[in-house]
Write a protein that holds these residues in place. Structure first.
Motif, PDB file in Angstrom:
ATOM      1  N   PRO A  55     -83.977   1.649  61.206  1.00 21.63           N
ATOM      2  CA  PRO A  55     -83.169   2.529  61.881  1.00 21.63           C
ATOM      3  C   PRO A  55     -82.296   3.388  61.261  1.00 21.63           C
ATOM      4  N   ARG A  56     -82.282   2.924  59.675  1.00 21.36           N
ATOM      5  CA  ARG A  56     -81.730   3.913  58.987  1.00 21.36           C
ATOM      6  C   ARG A  56     -82.456   4.779  57.493  1.00 21.36           C
ATOM      7  N   PRO A  57     -82.496   5.950  57.594  1.00 25.97           N
ATOM      8  CA  PRO A  57     -83.651   6.590  56.523  1.00 25.97           C
ATOM      9  C   PRO A  57     -83.139   5.540  55.561  1.00 25.97           C
ATOM     10  N   VAL A  58     -84.373   5.283  54.827  1.00 24.89           N
ATOM     11  CA  VAL A  58     -84.538   4.947  53.156  1.00 24.89           C
ATOM     12  C   VAL A  58     -85.253   5.654  52.299  1.00 24.89           C
ATOM     13  N   ILE A  59     -84.569   6.273  51.296  1.00 26.60           N
ATOM     14  CA  ILE A  59     -84.634   7.017  50.348  1.00 26.60           C
ATOM     15  C   ILE A  59     -85.111   6.880  48.812  1.00 26.60           C
ATOM     16  N   LEU A  60     -86.816   6.611  48.745  1.00 23.75           N
ATOM     17  CA  LEU A  60     -86.590   6.059  47.679  1.00 23.75           C
ATOM     18  C   LEU A  60     -87.026   7.996  46.420  1.00 23.75           C
ATOM     19  N   ASN A  61     -86.884   6.955  45.724  1.00 26.46           N
ATOM     20  CA  ASN A  61     -86.190   8.565  43.878  1.00 26.46           C
ATOM     21  C   ASN A  61     -88.196   8.190  43.641  1.00 26.46           C
ATOM     22  N   ARG A  62     -88.912   7.544  43.638  1.00 30.35           N
ATOM     23  CA  ARG A  62     -89.861   7.763  43.008  1.00 30.35           C
ATOM     24  C   ARG A  62     -91.233   7.427  44.201  1.00 30.35           C
ATOM     25  N   ARG A  63     -91.878   9.105  44.368  1.00 28.77           N
ATOM     26  CA  ARG A  63     -92.616   8.712  44.899  1.00 28.77           C
ATOM     27  C   ARG A  63     -93.908   7.723  44.934  1.00 28.77           C
ATOM     28  N   SER A  64     -94.516   7.847  43.527  1.00 29.42           N
ATOM     29  CA  SER A  64     -95.470   6.978  43.314  1.00 29.42           C
ATOM     30  C   SER A  64     -94.986   5.748  43.691  1.00 29.42           C
ATOM     31  N   TRP A  65     -93.697   4.851  44.399  1.00 27.76           N
ATOM     32  CA  TRP A  65     -93.999   3.944  44.313  1.00 27.76           C
ATOM     33  C   TRP A  65     -94.020   2.685  45.878  1.00 27.76           C
ATOM     34  N   LEU A  66     -93.274   4.521  46.337  1.00 31.06           N
ATOM     35  CA  LEU A  66     -93.445   4.633  47.762  1.00 31.06           C
ATOM     36  C   LEU A  66     -95.403   4.749  47.901  1.00 31.06           C
ATOM     37  N   VAL A  67     -96.140   4.860  47.468  1.00 31.09           N
ATOM     38  CA  VAL A  67     -97.422   4.944  47.209  1.00 31.09           C
ATOM     39  C   VAL A  67     -97.819   3.641  47.327  1.00 31.09           C
ATOM     40  N   ASN A  68     -97.648   2.949  45.971  1.00 30.05           N
ATOM     41  CA  ASN A  68     -97.970   1.651  45.771  1.00 30.05           C
ATOM     42  C   ASN A  68     -96.831   0.816  46.305  1.00 30.05           C
ATOM     43  N   GLY A  69     -96.051   0.672  46.659  1.00 26.39           N
ATOM     44  CA  GLY A  69     -95.302  -0.539  47.392  1.00 26.39           C
ATOM     45  C   GLY A  69     -95.743  -0.668  48.812  1.00 26.39           C
ATOM     46  N   LEU A  70     -96.056   0.375  49.643  1.00 31.64           N
ATOM     47  CA  LEU A  70     -96.348   0.674  50.656  1.00 31.64           C
ATOM     48  C   LEU A  70     -97.728   0.195  50.974  1.00 31.64           C
ATOM     49  N   THR A  71     -98.759   0.546  49.658  1.00 30.10           N
ATOM     50  CA  THR A  71     -99.753   0.031  50.296  1.00 30.10           C
ATOM     51  C   THR A  71    -100.397  -1.442  49.531  1.00 30.10           C
ATOM     52  N   ARG A  72     -99.615  -1.917  48.899  1.00 31.33           N
ATOM     53  CA  ARG A  72     -99.507  -3.326  48.152  1.00 31.33           C
ATOM     54  C   ARG A  72     -98.888  -4.171  49.973  1.00 31.33           C
ATOM     55  N   SER A  73     -97.871  -4.052  49.866  1.00 32.45           N
ATOM     56  CA  SER A  73     -97.082  -4.240  50.863  1.00 32.45           C
ATOM     57  C   SER A  73     -98.546  -4.212  52.457  1.00 32.45           C
ATOM     58  N   GLU A  74     -98.851  -3.571  52.820  1.00 38.16           N
ATOM     59  CA  GLU A  74    -100.030  -3.044  54.182  1.00 38.16           C
ATOM     60  C   GLU A  74    -100.982  -4.243  53.275  1.00 38.16           C
ATOM     61  N   GLN A  75    -101.488  -4.187  52.262  1.00 36.15           N
ATOM     62  CA  GLN A  75    -102.333  -5.086  51.719  1.00 36.15           C
ATOM     63  C   GLN A  75    -102.257  -6.892  52.066  1.00 36.15           C
ATOM     64  N   ILE A  76    -100.945  -6.952  51.634  1.00 30.63           N
ATOM     65  CA  ILE A  76    -100.264  -8.564  52.006  1.00 30.63           C
ATOM     66  C   ILE A  76    -100.771  -9.061  53.336  1.00 30.63           C
ATOM     67  N   LEU A  77    -100.079  -7.770  53.887  1.00 34.44           N
ATOM     68  CA  LEU A  77     -99.411  -8.247  55.480  1.00 34.44           C
ATOM     69  C   LEU A  77    -101.758  -8.203  55.677  1.00 34.44           C
ATOM     70  N   GLY A  78    -102.318  -7.903  55.500  1.00 34.62           N
ATOM     71  CA  GLY A  78    -103.294  -7.468  56.039  1.00 34.62           C
ATOM     72  C   GLY A  78    -104.411  -8.918  55.229  1.00 34.62           C
ATOM     73  N   GLU A  79    -103.933  -9.479  54.556  1.00 40.97           N
ATOM     74  CA  GLU A  79    -104.269 -10.511  53.613  1.00 40.97           C
ATOM     75  C   GLU A  79    -103.669 -11.927  54.846  1.00 40.97           C
ATOM     76  N   LEU A  80    -102.335 -11.969  55.180  1.00 36.24           N
ATOM     77  CA  LEU A  80    -101.437 -12.366  55.974  1.00 36.24           C
ATOM     78  C   LEU A  80    -102.323 -12.879  57.439  1.00 36.24           C
ATOM     79  N   ALA A  81    -102.942 -11.642  58.260  1.00 39.12           N
ATOM     80  CA  ALA A  81    -103.489 -11.223  59.237  1.00 39.12           C
ATOM     81  C   ALA A  81    -104.876 -11.553  59.172  1.00 39.12           C
ATOM     82  N   ALA A  82    -105.801 -11.494  58.350  1.00 43.81           N
ATOM     83  CA  ALA A  82    -106.687 -12.499  57.639  1.00 43.81           C
ATOM     84  C   ALA A  82    -106.707 -13.593  58.123  1.00 43.81           C
ATOM     85  N   HIS A  83    -105.848 -14.602  57.375  1.00 43.58           N
ATOM     86  CA  HIS A  83    -105.672 -16.333  57.357  1.00 43.58           C
ATOM     87  C   HIS A  83    -105.122 -16.191  59.052  1.00 43.58           C
TER      88      HIS A  83
END
Length: 125
Positions: free
Chosen positions: A9-37
């Protein structure tokens, strides 16, 4: 306070765009792996008013995991110590520091590892 991942509900400001891309991508991959199991989980982002945070907090109902994503290929012991401290705040039973490291170290419950290493540990009951 724990905020639902990607639905804060609150905006999360990230200073590093590369973290945003890498962090969210990795989080989505981890969530996908959990769903696959077949693991049902509620993902969150955790941050306290005094700056403690966890990139991906996973609530399985009967246990919680803490996952911190780093861009580094050589995370430091102090980064693992910080993850442990923050994971204690939410009562996490598993803690993973996910980075570009070429060599994973740790156990099923606590590790500094690559994304592949995290995926292998996720598969463990």
């Amino acid at each position: 306070m724990i905020h639902a991942a990607h639905r804060s509900p609150r905006p999360v400001i990230l200073n590093r765009r590369s973290w945003l891309v890498n962090g969210l991508t990795r989080s989505e991959q981890i969530l996908g792996e959990l769903a696959a199991h077949g693991r049902r989980v509620e993902p969150y982002f955790f941050r306290t008013s005094d700056g403690h945070e966890i990139d991906l907090a996973l609530d399985f109902g009967n246990e919680r995991w803490a996952i911190e994503v780093k861009l580094s290929a050589s995370p430091t012991p102090s980064e693992m110590d910080t993850l442990d401290c923050n994971a204690d705040l939410i009562g996490a039973t598993r803690r993973y520091l996910v980075s570009h490291t070429p060599r994973s170290a740790g156990t099923v419950a606590r590790a500094s590892c690559s994304l592949t290493g995290a995926m292998e540990r996720i598969a463990e009951p």
